[in-house]
Scaffold this active site. Structure first.
Site, short mmCIF file in Angstrom:
data_model
loop_
_atom_site.label_atom_id
_atom_site.label_comp_id
_atom_site.label_asym_id
_atom_site.label_seq_id
_atom_site.Cartn_x
_atom_site.Cartn_y
_atom_site.Cartn_z
CG ASP A 156 -1.99 1.05 1.15
OD1 ASP A 156 -2.41 1.40 0.04
OD2 ASP A 156 -2.40 1.56 2.21
CG HIS B 139 0.17 1.58 -9.40
ND1 HIS B 139 -0.21 1.09 -8.16
CD2 HIS B 139 -0.85 2.39 -9.80
CE1 HIS B 139 -1.40 1.58 -7.84
NE2 HIS B 139 -1.81 2.35 -8.82
CD1 TRP C 284 -12.22 -5.90 -10.23
CD2 TRP C 284 -11.57 -5.14 -12.22
NE1 TRP C 284 -11.53 -6.91 -10.86
CE2 TRP C 284 -11.12 -6.48 -12.08
CE3 TRP C 284 -11.28 -4.44 -13.41
CZ2 TRP C 284 -10.39 -7.13 -13.08
CZ3 TRP C 284 -10.55 -5.10 -14.41
CH2 TRP C 284 -10.12 -6.41 -14.23
CG LEU D 187 9.49 -17.44 -2.08
CD1 LEU D 187 9.07 -17.52 -0.62
CD2 LEU D 187 10.10 -16.08 -2.39
CB SER E 8 -7.63 -3.76 2.42
OG SER E 8 -7.50 -2.49 3.02
#
Length: 239
Positions: A22, A39, A71, A134, A195
């Protein structure tokens, strides 16, 4: 913080870490840039976090890449995120494969996700399916409530007697049934919310909230979160 790794007890490493990435938009706004630049800047943070998880020997790392609620964002930003995630897989999957990382995805593969994105997802799954250092799960078009709803719908489709629908039946129908519950969930940007992330799985997860905005997050922040995790006494409801 640079000394955090030296303080970690490697006998008590969380098996599974979830991360809510975030703060991209605020990072960009603080610099007078479009949200999309935030982003894009988060890609290096993501890759460095993966390297940090490998340093620690973490077995599972789940990153919240795109939620079912995302969205609702402006169409231009959604289009950018679709293209960015497609490009991220193209750019990084060879490196991740060389590192022994298995790429996995959790979320709905529905009509809203472009075919070109699903194609890159499938290529990444196939390329890395035999890796074992991983498990990197990208929660994409993911929502915790949606996952539970989808699992219950699957129970109904399978004709399970309502009296026999229990936790085991639902867990077996989650997006990645073999995924262990996260021991630790980290959220950046100073927000104290989950969230809609891994709601079923996080029943006993330790939560660590950090003020750093996601594009500035690096493996040292991950190490600090693990140190905080190790300071806590996990009782799972017992005394």
């Amino acid at each position: 913080m640079p000394n955090a790794l030296s303080k970690i007890d490697f006998t008590r490493i969380p098996k599974h870490i979830g991360c809510v990435m975030d703060g991209n938009g605020r990072w960009a706004k603080n610099r007078g840039l479009p949200r999309t630049e935030g982003h894009a800047a988060g890609e290096e943070a993501l890759f460095d976090t993966v390297l940090g998880a490998l340093d620690l020997g973490v077995e599972w790392l789940t990153m919240y890449a795109f939620s079912t609620e995302n969205w609702k964002r402006p169409p231009d930003e959604v289009r950018f995120l679709m293209g960015f995630n497609r490009g991220l897989l193209r750019r990084r999957r060879d490196e991740l494969n060389d590192l022994g990382v298995r790429i996995r995805f959790a979320g709905r593969r529905d009509w809203r996700v472009p075919r070109s994105v699903i194609k890159e997802m499938d290529k990444s799954l196939e390329m890395t399916e035999h890796n074992s250092k991983l498990n990197l799960t990208m929660a994409f078009n993911y929502g915790g409530r949606a996952e539970i709803v989808d699992a219950v719908r699957e129970c109904v489709r399978d004709g399970i007697d309502p009296e026999k629908i229990d936790e085991k039946a639902i867990r077996a129908r989650m997006y990645i049934p073999d995924m262990p519950d996260p021991d630790l969930i980290v959220r950046t940007s100073g927000e104290h919310r989950i969230s809609n992330f891994l709601l079923w799985q996080m029943a006993y997860s330790e939560l660590v909230f950090q003020k750093v905005l996601w594009p500035d997050f690096r493996r040292e922040h991950l190490f600090e979160a693990v140190l905080e995790y190790q300071r806590r006494d996990r009782r799972y409801g017992a005394v």
